[in-house]
Motif scaffolding. Sequence first.
Motif, PDB file in Angstrom:
ATOM      1  N   PRO A  39      -2.470  -0.546  -6.607  1.00  0.00           N
ATOM      2  CA  PRO A  39      -1.412  -0.540  -7.766  1.00  0.00           C
ATOM      3  C   PRO A  39      -0.125  -0.163  -7.483  1.00  0.00           C
ATOM      4  O   PRO A  39       0.149   0.757  -6.580  1.00  0.00           O
ATOM      5  CB  PRO A  39      -2.339   0.652  -8.586  1.00  0.00           C
ATOM      6  N   THR A  40       0.707  -0.789  -7.971  1.00  0.00           N
ATOM      7  CA  THR A  40       2.140  -0.368  -7.779  1.00  0.00           C
ATOM      8  C   THR A  40       2.867  -0.465  -9.023  1.00  0.00           C
ATOM      9  O   THR A  40       2.798  -1.135 -10.070  1.00  0.00           O
ATOM     10  CB  THR A  40       2.942  -1.606  -6.995  1.00  0.00           C
ATOM     11  N   ILE A  80       1.305  -7.618 -15.080  1.00  0.00           N
ATOM     12  CA  ILE A  80       0.589  -7.178 -13.823  1.00  0.00           C
ATOM     13  C   ILE A  80      -0.807  -7.678 -14.084  1.00  0.00           C
ATOM     14  O   ILE A  80      -1.410  -7.306 -15.084  1.00  0.00           O
ATOM     15  CB  ILE A  80       0.669  -5.736 -13.673  1.00  0.00           C
ATOM     16  N   ILE A  81      -1.300  -8.370 -13.206  1.00  0.00           N
ATOM     17  CA  ILE A  81      -2.768  -8.885 -13.048  1.00  0.00           C
ATOM     18  C   ILE A  81      -3.511  -8.216 -12.014  1.00  0.00           C
ATOM     19  O   ILE A  81      -3.248  -8.207 -11.161  1.00  0.00           O
ATOM     20  CB  ILE A  81      -2.766 -10.695 -12.907  1.00  0.00           C
ATOM     21  N   GLU A  82      -4.478  -7.776 -12.674  1.00  0.00           N
ATOM     22  CA  GLU A  82      -5.317  -6.956 -11.783  1.00  0.00           C
ATOM     23  C   GLU A  82      -6.603  -7.916 -11.479  1.00  0.00           C
ATOM     24  O   GLU A  82      -7.267  -8.455 -12.274  1.00  0.00           O
ATOM     25  CB  GLU A  82      -5.935  -5.803 -12.501  1.00  0.00           C
ATOM     26  N   ILE A  83      -6.893  -8.063 -10.274  1.00  0.00           N
ATOM     27  CA  ILE A  83      -7.578  -9.020  -9.631  1.00  0.00           C
ATOM     28  C   ILE A  83      -8.515  -8.471  -8.690  1.00  0.00           C
ATOM     29  O   ILE A  83      -8.070  -7.746  -7.729  1.00  0.00           O
ATOM     30  CB  ILE A  83      -6.639 -10.124  -9.021  1.00  0.00           C
ATOM     31  N   ALA A  84      -9.788  -8.969  -8.424  1.00  0.00           N
ATOM     32  CA  ALA A  84     -10.825  -8.728  -7.458  1.00  0.00           C
ATOM     33  C   ALA A  84     -10.820  -9.940  -6.666  1.00  0.00           C
ATOM     34  O   ALA A  84     -11.075 -11.215  -7.036  1.00  0.00           O
ATOM     35  CB  ALA A  84     -12.057  -8.343  -7.967  1.00  0.00           C
ATOM     36  N   THR A 147      -1.016   6.818 -13.013  1.00  0.00           N
ATOM     37  CA  THR A 147      -2.213   7.285 -13.633  1.00  0.00           C
ATOM     38  C   THR A 147      -3.337   6.238 -13.820  1.00  0.00           C
ATOM     39  O   THR A 147      -4.282   6.581 -14.287  1.00  0.00           O
ATOM     40  CB  THR A 147      -2.170   8.335 -14.754  1.00  0.00           C
ATOM     41  N   TYR A 148      -2.931   5.012 -13.914  1.00  0.00           N
ATOM     42  CA  TYR A 148      -3.933   3.823 -13.884  1.00  0.00           C
ATOM     43  C   TYR A 148      -3.953   3.008 -12.476  1.00  0.00           C
ATOM     44  O   TYR A 148      -2.910   3.182 -11.889  1.00  0.00           O
ATOM     45  CB  TYR A 148      -3.252   2.951 -15.021  1.00  0.00           C
ATOM     46  N   PRO A 149      -5.075   2.718 -12.354  1.00  0.00           N
ATOM     47  CA  PRO A 149      -6.371   3.062 -12.830  1.00  0.00           C
ATOM     48  C   PRO A 149      -6.786   4.440 -12.900  1.00  0.00           C
ATOM     49  O   PRO A 149      -6.413   5.183 -12.008  1.00  0.00           O
ATOM     50  CB  PRO A 149      -7.389   2.201 -12.006  1.00  0.00           C
TER      51      PRO A 149
END
Length: 168
Positions: A39-40, A80-84, A147-149
């Motif tokens: 995370p940035t 922001i796209i959070e991707i696995a 603080t995320y995730p």
Amino acid sequence: MVASSILSPAIADSLYAQSPFHSDQHDARTGKFWMTSHPTEPGDNGVVPLMKHWGGEVASMWVRDTELLAPLREIGRPRIIEIAVPLATTPDSYSAAKAVVATFGRSIGAIPGKGAFDLYTNQALPPSAVLAIHTEGDPTFVAMGRTYPTGFVDVDAGRWKELTGEDD
């Protein structure tokens, strides 16, 4: 964007002419979806240019003309796209392994860096790979990389004090 009258043909032509795809960046970028491993924060110097202007690196990476950039600031909102990403779809498994080892090291009291790295995939990912989309203004967007995730700690922040006992 031109067909939708969001960009004028003159601006689109000028942006196209300045695209890094007309340079040695072509092979390094074509057909690749680039990401960060950790995370940035949206305010990080490495991502601020991507968050400021629509079109990312393709449309605005090397553009310095404020008149050309102005309309790109008005298109959409930063996300922001959070991707696995399966490691099998990226050539960056070695860097990922180093990050895992660094995480393990911290769990037993060592002080390695987090091992963050840029990675890409050149394969299409299924829709299920998208874990979340965070839009500017959302609480998770603002908290990203801080603080995320939940439970995330940027172990590289404040490391000088951790290593030396002195303030940064």
